[in-house]
Design an enzyme around this catalytic site. Structure first.
Site, PDB file in Angstrom:
ATOM      1  N   CYS A 150       1.516  -5.769   2.883  1.00 55.34           N
ATOM      2  CA  CYS A 150       0.577  -5.098   3.878  1.00 55.34           C
ATOM      3  C   CYS A 150      -0.756  -5.375   3.648  1.00 55.34           C
ATOM      4  O   CYS A 150      -1.863  -5.180   4.278  1.00 55.34           O
ATOM      5  CB  CYS A 150       1.005  -3.868   4.492  1.00 55.34           C
ATOM      6  SG  CYS A 150       0.617  -2.381   3.021  1.00 55.34           S
ATOM      7  N   CYS A 203       4.958   3.151   1.865  1.00 57.85           N
ATOM      8  CA  CYS A 203       3.839   3.599   1.687  1.00 57.85           C
ATOM      9  C   CYS A 203       3.337   4.639   0.687  1.00 57.85           C
ATOM     10  O   CYS A 203       2.696   4.919   0.084  1.00 57.85           O
ATOM     11  CB  CYS A 203       3.120   4.121   3.054  1.00 57.85           C
ATOM     12  SG  CYS A 203       3.637   2.796   4.318  1.00 57.85           S
TER      13      CYS A 203
HETATM   14 FE1  FES Z   1       0.863  -0.642   3.823  1.00 54.14          FE
HETATM   15 FE2  FES Z   1       1.368   1.628   4.557  1.00 54.14          FE
HETATM   16  S1  FES Z   1       1.731  -0.274   5.711  1.00 54.14           S
HETATM   17  S2  FES Z   1       0.863   1.206   2.570  1.00 54.14           S
END
Ligand code: FES
Length: 121
Positions: free
Chosen positions: A27, A100
């Site tokens: 991400c 996360c």
């Molecule tokens: Fe990247 Fe939460 S979406 S750490």
């Protein structure tokens, strides 16, 4: 949501003893965990801790929570904090956001590792 809206211990620590740095390549989120350690000759205690997180709401909330969990603990105790501990302390995370909480646990472990490496030199 409270830890996202009112994060605890947020911000750079200029005089940190060590800084943990982790990123999530999927991400692109990035997290820094700063620790200040107090030594009394026998134990090493996390006297102060803060974070900077450039990421999602769950990453910010888990960063905030791990600073609360780790503050005042010995390095040994703090190194044992898992992503599960962090998620449980937040009363759970949606399954899609569980990854996360890895960032916070890994960031703290990285800070502790760097502190220990620095002390060996
Ligand atoms: Fe990247 Fe939460 S979406 S750490």
């Amino acid at each position: 949501m409270d830890h996202f809206r009112n994060p605890r211990n947020m911000g750079e620590m200029k005089d940190a003893d060590a800084v943990g740095e982790v990123g999530n390549p999927v991400c692109g989120d990035l997290m820094y965990i700063y620790i200040k350690v107090k030594e009394d000759g026998i134990t090493e205690i996390i006297d102060d801790i803060s974070f900077q997180t450039f990421g999602c709401a769950a990453a910010i909330a888990t960063s905030s929570m791990i600073t609360e969990l780790a503050k005042g603990k010995t390095l040994e105790e703090a190194a044992k904090i898992t992503r599960g501990n962090v998620a449980d302390s937040l009363d759970g995370l949606p399954p899609i956001k569980l990854h996360c909480s890895n960032l916070a646990a890994d960031g703290l472990k990285d800070a502790i590792k760097k502190y220990r490496e620095k002390k060996k030199i």
